[in-house]
Every structure is written in C-alpha cells, then in structure tokens.
Design a protein around this motif. Structure first.
Motif, mmCIF file in Angstrom:
data_model
loop_
_atom_site.group_PDB
_atom_site.id
_atom_site.type_symbol
_atom_site.label_atom_id
_atom_site.label_comp_id
_atom_site.label_asym_id
_atom_site.label_seq_id
_atom_site.Cartn_x
_atom_site.Cartn_y
_atom_site.Cartn_z
ATOM 1 N N MET A 192 76.263 -22.296 9.149
ATOM 2 C CA MET A 192 76.115 -21.805 7.465
ATOM 3 C C MET A 192 74.675 -21.912 7.676
ATOM 4 S SD MET A 192 76.330 -21.586 4.288
ATOM 5 C CE MET A 192 78.101 -22.349 4.071
ATOM 6 N N SER A 193 74.037 -21.058 7.146
ATOM 7 C CA SER A 193 72.353 -20.990 6.921
ATOM 8 C C SER A 193 72.153 -20.857 5.404
ATOM 9 C CB SER A 193 72.125 -19.270 7.282
ATOM 10 O OG SER A 193 72.624 -18.528 6.422
ATOM 11 N N ALA A 194 70.837 -21.576 5.225
ATOM 12 C CA ALA A 194 70.491 -21.746 3.943
ATOM 13 C C ALA A 194 69.092 -21.771 4.008
ATOM 14 C CB ALA A 194 70.954 -22.935 3.103
ATOM 15 N N TYR A 195 68.297 -21.261 3.065
ATOM 16 C CA TYR A 195 66.766 -21.383 2.829
ATOM 17 C C TYR A 195 66.279 -20.934 4.331
ATOM 18 C CZ TYR A 195 67.541 -23.809 -1.357
ATOM 19 O OH TYR A 195 68.029 -24.128 -2.641
ATOM 20 N N ASP A 196 66.723 -20.087 4.865
ATOM 21 C CA ASP A 196 66.042 -19.479 6.150
ATOM 22 C C ASP A 196 66.214 -20.255 7.409
ATOM 23 O OD1 ASP A 196 65.545 -17.246 4.853
ATOM 24 O OD2 ASP A 196 63.564 -18.256 4.290
ATOM 25 N N LEU A 233 70.943 -29.491 -0.396
ATOM 26 C CA LEU A 233 69.721 -29.729 0.177
ATOM 27 C C LEU A 233 68.495 -29.959 -0.356
ATOM 28 C CD1 LEU A 233 70.337 -26.698 2.638
ATOM 29 C CD2 LEU A 233 70.271 -29.119 3.420
ATOM 30 N N THR A 234 68.349 -29.414 -1.675
ATOM 31 C CA THR A 234 67.347 -29.642 -2.624
ATOM 32 C C THR A 234 67.376 -30.967 -3.552
ATOM 33 O OG1 THR A 234 68.351 -28.235 -4.280
ATOM 34 C CG2 THR A 234 66.592 -27.370 -2.765
ATOM 35 N N SER A 235 68.504 -31.829 -3.330
ATOM 36 C CA SER A 235 68.722 -32.827 -4.009
ATOM 37 C C SER A 235 67.769 -34.073 -3.531
ATOM 38 C CB SER A 235 70.161 -33.185 -4.223
ATOM 39 O OG SER A 235 70.597 -33.897 -2.715
ATOM 40 N N ALA A 236 67.661 -35.200 -4.211
ATOM 41 C CA ALA A 236 67.317 -36.524 -3.725
ATOM 42 C C ALA A 236 68.035 -36.930 -2.649
ATOM 43 C CB ALA A 236 66.906 -37.430 -5.061
ATOM 44 N N GLU A 237 69.153 -36.795 -2.792
ATOM 45 C CA GLU A 237 70.160 -37.558 -1.633
ATOM 46 C C GLU A 237 69.936 -37.035 -0.352
ATOM 47 O OE1 GLU A 237 74.895 -37.599 -0.695
ATOM 48 O OE2 GLU A 237 74.258 -36.737 -2.430
ATOM 49 N N SER A 238 69.566 -35.564 -0.074
ATOM 50 C CA SER A 238 69.291 -35.159 1.170
ATOM 51 C C SER A 238 67.892 -35.576 1.733
ATOM 52 C CB SER A 238 69.098 -33.616 1.111
ATOM 53 O OG SER A 238 67.963 -33.030 0.579
ATOM 54 N N GLY A 239 67.117 -35.823 0.838
ATOM 55 C CA GLY A 239 65.621 -36.426 1.174
ATOM 56 C C GLY A 239 64.917 -35.255 1.915
ATOM 57 N N TRP A 240 65.322 -33.894 2.049
ATOM 58 C CA TRP A 240 64.525 -33.024 2.672
ATOM 59 C C TRP A 240 63.811 -32.273 1.679
ATOM 60 C CZ3 TRP A 240 65.814 -27.290 2.578
ATOM 61 C CH2 TRP A 240 64.911 -26.747 3.352
ATOM 62 N N ARG A 294 61.703 -29.025 1.002
ATOM 63 C CA ARG A 294 61.950 -27.531 1.487
ATOM 64 C C ARG A 294 60.711 -27.050 2.126
ATOM 65 N NH1 ARG A 294 63.782 -22.315 -2.259
ATOM 66 N NH2 ARG A 294 63.564 -20.677 -0.546
ATOM 67 N N ALA A 295 59.306 -27.338 1.340
ATOM 68 C CA ALA A 295 58.097 -26.854 1.742
ATOM 69 C C ALA A 295 57.706 -27.491 3.257
ATOM 70 C CB ALA A 295 57.230 -27.178 0.616
ATOM 71 N N SER A 296 58.264 -28.453 3.694
ATOM 72 C CA SER A 296 57.759 -29.001 4.857
ATOM 73 C C SER A 296 58.206 -28.285 5.991
ATOM 74 C CB SER A 296 58.344 -30.501 5.009
ATOM 75 O OG SER A 296 59.869 -30.399 5.238
ATOM 76 N N GLU A 297 57.977 -28.607 7.202
ATOM 77 C CA GLU A 297 58.341 -27.818 8.427
ATOM 78 C C GLU A 297 59.352 -28.601 9.378
ATOM 79 O OE1 GLU A 297 55.146 -26.881 10.910
ATOM 80 O OE2 GLU A 297 53.865 -25.423 9.297
ATOM 81 N N GLN A 298 59.979 -29.486 8.524
ATOM 82 C CA GLN A 298 61.085 -30.309 9.028
ATOM 83 C C GLN A 298 62.274 -29.568 8.873
ATOM 84 O OE1 GLN A 298 60.506 -32.814 11.204
ATOM 85 N NE2 GLN A 298 58.455 -32.156 10.796
ATOM 86 N N PRO A 299 63.377 -29.537 9.914
ATOM 87 C CA PRO A 299 64.580 -28.901 9.572
ATOM 88 C C PRO A 299 65.485 -29.742 8.742
ATOM 89 C CG PRO A 299 64.370 -30.024 11.729
ATOM 90 C CD PRO A 299 63.074 -30.133 11.172
ATOM 91 N N PRO A 300 66.499 -28.974 7.800
ATOM 92 C CA PRO A 300 67.181 -29.775 7.038
ATOM 93 C C PRO A 300 67.950 -30.822 8.010
ATOM 94 C CG PRO A 300 67.100 -27.473 6.936
ATOM 95 C CD PRO A 300 66.644 -27.496 8.148
ATOM 96 N N PRO A 301 68.415 -31.897 7.202
ATOM 97 C CA PRO A 301 69.534 -33.008 7.831
ATOM 98 C C PRO A 301 70.952 -31.959 7.547
ATOM 99 C CG PRO A 301 69.091 -33.318 5.421
ATOM 100 C CD PRO A 301 68.030 -32.193 5.603
ATOM 101 N N PRO A 302 71.590 -32.976 8.724
ATOM 102 C CA PRO A 302 73.074 -32.608 8.556
ATOM 103 C C PRO A 302 73.863 -32.806 7.162
ATOM 104 C CG PRO A 302 72.579 -34.031 10.370
ATOM 105 C CD PRO A 302 71.330 -34.108 9.341
ATOM 106 N N LEU A 303 74.880 -31.814 6.993
ATOM 107 C CA LEU A 303 75.481 -31.997 5.652
ATOM 108 C C LEU A 303 76.531 -33.145 5.772
ATOM 109 C CD1 LEU A 303 76.372 -28.296 5.078
ATOM 110 C CD2 LEU A 303 74.434 -29.374 4.333
ATOM 111 N N PRO A 304 76.681 -33.901 4.583
ATOM 112 C CA PRO A 304 77.775 -34.789 4.385
ATOM 113 C C PRO A 304 79.071 -34.208 4.294
ATOM 114 C CG PRO A 304 76.392 -34.690 2.523
ATOM 115 C CD PRO A 304 75.733 -33.716 3.322
ATOM 116 N N GLN A 305 80.140 -34.828 4.625
ATOM 117 C CA GLN A 305 81.359 -34.406 4.221
ATOM 118 C C GLN A 305 81.789 -33.836 3.229
ATOM 119 O OE1 GLN A 305 83.132 -34.114 7.447
ATOM 120 N NE2 GLN A 305 84.693 -33.196 6.328
#
Length: 303
Positions: free
Chosen positions: A43-47, A260-267, A269-280
């Motif tokens: 799965m890809s999202a936000y590049d 990914l853009t929710s508070a729950e993910s904590g990610w 988007r503008a950072s250079e850090q990769p996204p976290p794993p997706l919850p079930q």
C-alpha cells in the motif's frame, strides 16, 4: 524524503529476470521477452510505500483490471497475453500475475477527470484551470465537470510525486500525433468506464491510464497497459451519497490517508520520518472497501 519504508527483496524465479520493484507491482521478463507483472499487497500513500500490507489487495487489482479489459476490448486493445503462472513461480502469485506484451511505453500518466477534486481542485481554486484548461466559475469539491477533460501528469519514480502538466508539454515530449492519440484514447476509455460504473451505482470521478506502442506489420498500435480502473488508479464514489461541496466517501485508500494524518497515528506528513505501521482496524476497513468496489462493479462475489 519518501519512498519505501522497507524495500522488499525481489523473489528469484528460474527463467525470469527481475526488472523493477514498483510501489505495488514487481516486473520480470521471461525467456520469450514478455513482461511478467506481479501485483503485491503493498500500500502506498503520500508518496510512501508503507510497511503494512493489505491482504488480497494485489489479487483484487489484478482481477478487477482483467474484468475491465474485457469490458473495453472493442475500444482499446490491451497488453495481456496470459494469466498462467510461470513455471517455478510461487503459489502466492496465483491470481495476481499477468504475462504481458513488452511495449514502448509512453512517459505520461494519462489522467481523465469527470469531476473536480484532488490536485485538480487545488489548481482550480488558484486559477480556475486544471492543467491549463479553463473551467467555469462556481465549481466546488466534487462538482461534475461540463465534460470530461484530459489532464496528463509526469510519471514519477517511487518516492516522488506525479506532477500535472499541460497538453502542450505532452506534445513537446512525445509529439503532436502521439499526444492526440493518448488524449482521444484516454477520454474514450474513461467515458465508457464512467457509464458502466454509473449503471452499478458508482461514480468514476477520475482515473489514470498508461499506454504503450506495439510494433506491428502496419506500423505501431496504441495499447492499454498496466492496471486499469482499480481503487489504486481511480476515484470511485457511491452515487447515492454524492454531494458536491466537500470530500466524498470513496472506495479506495482513504481510510489509510485519514489515519496517517490523524492524531492517533502521531505521524507528521511534513517530516522526513516514514509513516508508522497501520493498525488492524485500518487494514480491515481498507481491504473491505477494495473488495466492495470489485463486487459492486463486476457483480461477482469475492472468494
């Protein structure tokens, strides 16, 4: 920085040469020179290509593409030669593998839009145009356009973002004749698919195609390639919930983007850090939407 969070190692299959690992598909070449295209569950999202996969996603994309190729066969020849597994291929490739013609691919994402949203909406809000094409005043998120438009984009590498370009730029890159062929074919295929989807209660808001040329005895023939009209390459909206003025419910990866853009993910988007794993629960909801799109469009049950 973006791209693969964890780039997978390609499988080694006797008789196949690995050519490329894409966001979703792995490309090989067999001894006859044909392409072997394997759709993964990535799965890809936000590049970013995420580390969490969506079970059955690659099979849904492949089987839905095959169904659409059949619906479009009289309108656009396609690149599929066979769905048989290559000798020695892993069992997991079943249902997600296509043997395809090797084509001279066009370096253009052929995007057709019948409704205004996404990057088209962003440009429209700034200039009342999409890819340089003037549109009427008063349109909003989700508005149906007066007629479908061809809004090409560059083909980006993994980790980069496709950029919308003008038709004139496509002419500059590939020539006037090929550009005209791409525009005509894109709008014809979109219009056919839009009508088929509408009969099934689904709005095809926009989609992207890839085309290549096959050398024939009479010259070169334009061929529809890659995947077609899947939740990865298209925006599908439930027609009974369509309401311009805001983002529409959709049959695609919106659950992933929203999380990914929710508070729950904590990610961030503008950072250079990769996204976290997706919850079930996001994995399950996304899988369900892909399968629902397949079943509503084809009328078949996913098994």
């Amino acid at each position: 920085m973006s791209g693969f969070v964890e780039k997978p190692e390609p499988l080694q299959v006797p008789g196949l040469v690995h050519l490329h690992t894409g966001k979703v598909r792995d490309l090989y070449q067999n001894e006859a020179g044909d392409l072997v295209m394997v759709a993964s569950d990535r799965m890809s999202a936000y590049d970013w290509v995420l580390r969490t996969e969506i079970p059955d996603k690659g099979r849904v994309l492949t089987q839905l593409s095959l169904w659409w190729f059949d619906q479009l066969a009289d309108l656009a020849p396609n690149h599929v030669l066979s769905t048989e597994l290559p000798p020695g291929a892993p069992a997991d490739w079943e249902g997600r593998t296509l043997i395809c013609k090797s084509l001279r691919m066009m370096p253009v994402e052929c995007v057709a839009r019948g409704y205004l949203t996404g990057s088209g909406l962003t440009e429209y809000n700034a200039s009342r145009t999409v890819c340089g094409l003037a549109l009427p005043e008063g349109l909003t998120d989700g508005s149906e356009l007066p007629a479908p438009i061809f809004t090409p984009a560059t083909k980006a590498a993994v980790g980069d973002h496709d950029e919308n370009v003008s038709y004139e730029e496509v002419v500059r890159q590939i020539g006037a004749e090929s550009a005209a062929q791409l525009r005509q074919a894109t709008l014809a295929v979109y219009s056919r698919a839009r009508d088929i989807a509408r009969e099934r209660g689904i709005i095809l808001a926009d989609t992207k195609f890839e085309f290549g040329y096959e050398t024939t005895a009479d010259g070169e023939a334009l061929i529809l390639a890659d995947e077609v009209l899947t939740p990865d390459s298209s925006r599908f909206w439930p027609a009974d919930q369509w309401e311009p003025g805001h983002a529409q419910p959709s049959f695609d990866k919106q659950f992933v983007r929203d999380w990914l853009t929710s508070a729950e993910s904590g990610w961030v988007r503008a950072s250079e850090q990769p996204p976290p794993p997706l919850p079930q629960h996001v994995v399950d909801a996304t899988r369900a939407k892909y399968i629902e799109a397949y079943e509503r469009l084809t009328g078949l049950s996913w098994t």
